[in-house]
Design a protein around this motif. Structure first.
Motif, PDB file in Angstrom:
ATOM      1  N   PHE A 140     -11.337  -0.468  -9.632  1.00  0.00           N
ATOM      2  CA  PHE A 140     -11.870  -0.976  -7.903  1.00  0.00           C
ATOM      3  C   PHE A 140     -11.007  -0.521  -7.140  1.00  0.00           C
ATOM      4  N   LYS A 141      -9.441  -1.160  -7.191  1.00  0.00           N
ATOM      5  CA  LYS A 141      -8.722  -1.619  -6.394  1.00  0.00           C
ATOM      6  C   LYS A 141      -8.133  -0.730  -5.904  1.00  0.00           C
ATOM      7  N   PHE A 142      -8.119   0.504  -6.685  1.00  0.00           N
ATOM      8  CA  PHE A 142      -8.142   2.051  -5.715  1.00  0.00           C
ATOM      9  C   PHE A 142      -9.161   2.557  -5.038  1.00  0.00           C
ATOM     10  N   ILE A 143     -10.511   1.992  -5.929  1.00  0.00           N
ATOM     11  CA  ILE A 143     -11.562   2.930  -5.305  1.00  0.00           C
ATOM     12  C   ILE A 143     -12.013   2.392  -3.919  1.00  0.00           C
ATOM     13  N   ASP A 144     -10.905   1.154  -3.627  1.00  0.00           N
ATOM     14  CA  ASP A 144     -10.938   0.735  -2.584  1.00  0.00           C
ATOM     15  C   ASP A 144     -10.180   1.401  -1.377  1.00  0.00           C
ATOM     16  N   LYS A 145      -9.238   1.550  -1.904  1.00  0.00           N
ATOM     17  CA  LYS A 145      -7.848   1.796  -1.377  1.00  0.00           C
ATOM     18  C   LYS A 145      -8.399   3.433  -0.713  1.00  0.00           C
ATOM     19  N   LYS A 146      -8.878   3.691  -1.583  1.00  0.00           N
ATOM     20  CA  LYS A 146      -9.097   5.629  -1.788  1.00  0.00           C
ATOM     21  C   LYS A 146     -10.271   5.793  -0.194  1.00  0.00           C
ATOM     22  N   LYS A 147     -11.133   4.494  -0.375  1.00  0.00           N
ATOM     23  CA  LYS A 147     -11.848   4.618   0.976  1.00  0.00           C
ATOM     24  C   LYS A 147     -11.118   3.857   2.557  1.00  0.00           C
ATOM     25  N   GLU A 148     -10.281   3.808   2.438  1.00  0.00           N
ATOM     26  CA  GLU A 148      -9.486   3.504   3.748  1.00  0.00           C
ATOM     27  C   GLU A 148      -8.919   4.484   3.798  1.00  0.00           C
ATOM     28  N   ASP A 149      -7.901   5.235   2.692  1.00  0.00           N
ATOM     29  CA  ASP A 149      -7.184   6.708   2.861  1.00  0.00           C
ATOM     30  C   ASP A 149      -7.257   7.022   1.564  1.00  0.00           C
ATOM     31  N   GLY A 150      -8.199   8.223   2.156  1.00  0.00           N
ATOM     32  CA  GLY A 150      -8.660   9.990   1.240  1.00  0.00           C
ATOM     33  C   GLY A 150      -7.400  10.390   1.011  1.00  0.00           C
ATOM     34  N   SER A 151      -6.638  10.282   0.936  1.00  0.00           N
ATOM     35  CA  SER A 151      -5.591  11.347   1.170  1.00  0.00           C
ATOM     36  C   SER A 151      -4.426  10.303  -0.312  1.00  0.00           C
ATOM     37  N   LEU A 152      -4.740   9.135  -0.664  1.00  0.00           N
ATOM     38  CA  LEU A 152      -4.001   8.333  -1.801  1.00  0.00           C
ATOM     39  C   LEU A 152      -4.119   9.651  -2.801  1.00  0.00           C
ATOM     40  N   THR A 153      -3.392   9.493  -3.798  1.00  0.00           N
ATOM     41  CA  THR A 153      -3.196   9.919  -4.545  1.00  0.00           C
ATOM     42  C   THR A 153      -2.817   8.330  -5.864  1.00  0.00           C
ATOM     43  N   PRO A 154      -2.889   8.842  -7.306  1.00  0.00           N
ATOM     44  CA  PRO A 154      -2.553   7.988  -8.023  1.00  0.00           C
ATOM     45  C   PRO A 154      -1.309   6.857  -8.179  1.00  0.00           C
ATOM     46  N   GLU A 155      -0.342   8.303  -8.052  1.00  0.00           N
ATOM     47  CA  GLU A 155       1.339   8.264  -8.135  1.00  0.00           C
ATOM     48  C   GLU A 155       1.912   7.520  -7.193  1.00  0.00           C
ATOM     49  N   ASN A 156       1.001   7.800  -6.236  1.00  0.00           N
ATOM     50  CA  ASN A 156       1.667   6.605  -4.882  1.00  0.00           C
ATOM     51  C   ASN A 156       0.287   5.342  -4.956  1.00  0.00           C
ATOM     52  N   PHE A 157      -0.523   5.855  -5.396  1.00  0.00           N
ATOM     53  CA  PHE A 157      -1.233   4.234  -5.171  1.00  0.00           C
ATOM     54  C   PHE A 157      -0.621   3.195  -6.682  1.00  0.00           C
ATOM     55  N   LEU A 158       0.040   3.848  -7.893  1.00  0.00           N
ATOM     56  CA  LEU A 158       0.731   2.999  -8.861  1.00  0.00           C
ATOM     57  C   LEU A 158       2.474   2.256  -8.174  1.00  0.00           C
ATOM     58  N   GLY A 159       2.718   2.985  -7.173  1.00  0.00           N
ATOM     59  CA  GLY A 159       4.131   3.120  -6.856  1.00  0.00           C
ATOM     60  C   GLY A 159       3.913   2.215  -5.841  1.00  0.00           C
TER      61      GLY A 159
END
Length: 774
Positions: free
Chosen positions: A560-579
């Motif tokens: 759910f944190k990724f979902i919230d971040k994805k709303k802010e940055d549509g280009s966010l990838t799982p790899e960048n998010f985990l980093g």
């Protein structure tokens, strides 16, 4: 019809001659090199002793025979194995008492014999006529074989050999009895209140005795079902219609099922009767169902009467509810294929429970499934199965049963819980009622899913598609939003994020995605402090997430944190998010309090040492990481204990910076060092302590009386603990730098060792030189 008499003792049976006919197979309970027979022999003798010493009532099932073949007395058709063992126990007590034995018991024991078996008959006479010189430390068989009246030719008969083995086992166990005298035991055995008894039946003239003779002569014992049916039909009022079903309609149904499993219809039908009797007894009497235990023993021992003794009393509730059982079985026979198809629809991947297990080898999980289906049949009036209604009802029931640990002591609670479940409007019930009995976590998850599905019915199908998966096994709580507000579109988004962010990273096959592991650890929060962090499963050993446990909650937060971040940055990838997760956690670590740093240092170590940790994480032999004593432990899958492997921890960092010490050797998790000028002194670093000591295998002489705080044991002449307040679990004290902590620890440890040596008068130069190199 032959009449069955209850509570017969061997002493009562021997009021007339009791013969084992020549068509019977050899006495088998003394066989060696057979683990199953060994287990039966040991347990059976223990049961007999428990009854003979008035500790427990042991009912040995039904024995029956006839006098149809012209022999005088009772000729055993079935039960010869049990009767022979009981005879051997009685004669052991009688002969051990010697001249003090009861005269009537001695006389009656002579009425037992094996007809037509010359060696067994002669050996039995030898047992009765000889004087037994019983000695606790010697086997009876050795004593007998030293007698001038013993003939080795008897050993050509396997029954004689097996009787000798059984007598040795009786003697072995009786030698341990201290609370009861032999005379007390003898009095119990001949008493009318003896707790070792049988049900007894003599076949009437015209009974098909030859069927039983053929079965026994080829070594096959009668099944529990054959004996049960004989007793059942004689004791209960059974309609002709029910008899017809038992002999034809139902037997055909169970025969077809059993044939597919390469088993016998008798076993399937008996097990189904047993399971019905068990839940009927539990339902009526709650948790007081000790009498049912004999049914379980029978199931575990393959339904054969010589090893599984079933008392008919165990079927009391069953016998009193025959009409209900008849309705249930009719309903099952008609609807079995449909029920099986519906249940298979909801099987989890790799689920082992099958509907057919009701009739084979049910555990308590299977018993709960059985009772739930029976409950559904009863509460729908045994009507033809409404498939659509049953499917909607079964999905949550399946999850509740499969994810609750069910065992003997809580089975009655499960029955009570199932009894409360309505067969219609189940989702409304789950949403509104406080259901007990099942797993607390699963009950809460089913309540939340019911609430969501009542608002959006289309989610029911979508939920069960995920529940079936190996990773979830009916527990999809980590995918549900905390506010329980969910649409089909949002659900599809959550599942997609799970697949992209988590997916095979948690955790596929033999390899872990270490980047994901490190990122997931960064979601540990204040709710998961030292006392609550029990461990992190690194592999899918059970195939799914059980309960509200780590790492399930961390994964939930990650999604759910990724979902919230994805709303802010549509280009966010799982790899960048985990980093980003790792970087954010490390930057925040420096702001933590002293206590919080200590609690979470194990996570920091993983994030700071990725190469070392990844190598071990990806080793398929290891299964669980946990924090203990501020250290990091990695556990082997096969043998989980504290000696598996100490991955790395604060101790390692401290040891690398301590001055003057050299590594001596490593013992499992303990690191042993020494000072070059004190080579005989061991300095041992355990997971959270330090101790010093001197082995027994050196020439140093210790004082006769050791000083205070210095001890000796089997391995060491002297040893002592280093103070905990200085060591502080290998962690610097608050407001102290790591460098100053290590400097202080080095000095204090050296001073402690010097004091230890001085207290033992070992600090002279000459003594040091004399033991150098030891």
């Amino acid at each position: 019809m032959s009449k069955i008499e209850s509570d017969k003792t061997l002493y009562k049976l021997l009021s007339e001659p009791l013969l084992v006919p020549d068509y019977q197979r050899d006495y088998a309970q003394g066989r060696v090199n057979d683990l199953k027979i060994l287990d039966t022999r040991v347990n059976f003798v223990a049961d007999i002793i428990a009854a003979a010493t008035n500790q427990e009532h042991i009912h040995l099932g039904l024995v029956f025979g006839s006098d149809n073949n012209g022999l005088q007395g009772f000729v055993a058709v079935d039960g010869q194995q049990r009767l022979t063992t009981c005879f051997l126990y009685h004669i052991y007590i009688c002969k051990s008492l010697a001249g003090q034995a009861n005269e009537n018991l001695s006389i009656r024991l002579r009425k037992f014999g094996w007809f037509g078996r010359i060696y067994v008959s002669e050996f039995t006479e030898f047992l009765l006529d000889s004087v037994w010189n019983v000695k606790p430390n010697k086997t009876l068989s050795d004593i007998f074989k030293q007698s001038k009246d013993y003939f080795t030719i008897w050993e050509n008969d396997p029954t004689v050999n097996n009787m000798l083995v059984m007598l040795d086992e009786i003697h072995r166990q009786m030698s341990k009895i201290t609370d009861y005298t032999l005379k007390d035991i003898e009095s119990n055995l001949i008493s009318d209140n003896c707790k070792l008894n049988f049900d007894y039946m003599k076949l009437e003239p015209g009974t098909d005795e030859f069927q039983y003779q053929k079965m026994n002569s080829r070594g096959r014992d009668l099944t529990s079902y054959e004996l049960f049916k004989q007793k059942f039909l004689s004791e209960c009022h059974v309609s002709e219609d029910l008899k017809e079903k038992l002999d034809n309609q139902w037997l055909i149904f169970f025969d077809e099922l059993a044939a597919k499993e390469k088993l016998e219809a008798d076993i399937f039908l008996q097990n189904y009767i047993n399971e019905t009797a068990l839940w009927m007894g539990v339902k009526t009497l709650g948790d007081s169902y000790q009498y049912i235990s004999q049914i379980e023993k029978s199931k575990l021992r393959d339904n054969r009467t010589d090893v599984g003794f079933v008392a008919f009393d165990a079927y009391k509730e069953f016998s009193q509810h025959l009409s209900e059982w008849e309705y249930l079985t009719d309903w099952l026979v008609i609807n079995y294929a449909t029920i099986n198809q519906c249940i298979e629809k909801f099987w989890y991947i790799d689920e082992s429970t099958r509907l057919i297990d009701f009739f084979k080898s049910a555990d308590y999980q299977v018993r709960a499934v059985n009772y739930a289906i029976c409950h559904y049949a009863i509460n729908t009036g045994y009507q033809t199965l409404d498939t659509e209604n049953f499917v909607s009802w079964w999905r949550p029931i399946h999850n509740l049963i499969a994810n609750t640990e069910i065992y003997r002591n809580n089975f009655h609670n499960i029955i009570k819980a199932i009894d409360k479940l309505p067969t219609n409007s189940l989702l409304t019930f789950l949403r509104d009622e406080n259901l007990s009995g099942f797993s607390e976590y699963q009950r809460e998850e089913e309540r939340r899913k019911a609430l969501i599905c009542l608002n959006e019915p289309k989610l029911i199908e979508l939920f069960y598609c995920q529940e079936k998966r190996k990773r979830f096994h009916g527990q999809i709580g980590i995918l549900l939003p905390d506010n329980n507000c969910l649409s089909t579109k949002y659900w599809e988004c959550i599942v997609s994020v799970y697949e992209n962010v988590v997916g095979d990273r948690y955790i596929s096959s033999e390899k872990s995605d270490f980047d994901f592991i490190m990122a997931m650890l960064t979601f540990v929060g204040n709710d998961y402090h030292q006392d609550n962090v029990k461990g992190l499963n690194l592999k899918y050993e059970n195939g799914y997430l059980m309960g509200f446990k780590i790492p399930a909650r961390w994964i939930h937060e990650m999604i759910f944190k990724f979902i919230d971040k994805k709303k802010e940055d549509g280009s966010l990838t799982p790899e960048n998010f985990l980093g980003e997760c790792r970087k954010a956690w490390l930057s925040g670590y420096s702001t933590l309090s002293y206590k919080e740093k200590k609690e979470h240092f194990w996570i920091k170590y993983i994030l700071d040492n990725p190469k070392e940790c990844e190598k071990l994480f990806n080793d398929s032999h290891y299964g669980k990481l946990t924090k203990k004593d501020s250290n990091l432990w990695l556990y082997l899958k096969s043998n989980r204990n504290d000696r598996d492997i100490l991955l790395s921890n604060r101790r390692k960092e401290v040891l690398e910076h301590l001055s003057d010490l050299e590594v001596w050797w490593i013992d499992k998790h303990d690191v042993v060092k020494r000072y070059s000028d004190f080579p005989y002194l061991k300095v041992v670093f355990t997971s959270d302590k330090i101790w010093i000591g001197i082995d027994h295998n050196n020439e140093l002489v210790m004082p006769e009386k050791l000083p205070d705080n210095i001890h000796s044991d089997f391995w060491h002449k002297a040893w002592s603990w280093f103070p905990d307040d200085i060591l502080n679990n290998y962690y610097e004290h608050e407001d102290e730098s790591f460098i100053s902590y290590v400097e202080t620890l080095s000095k204090e440890l050296r001073r402690f060792c010097e004091k230890f040596i001085a207290n033992l008068n070992l600090n002279t130069l000459e003594e040091n030189k004399s033991v150098h190199g030891i």
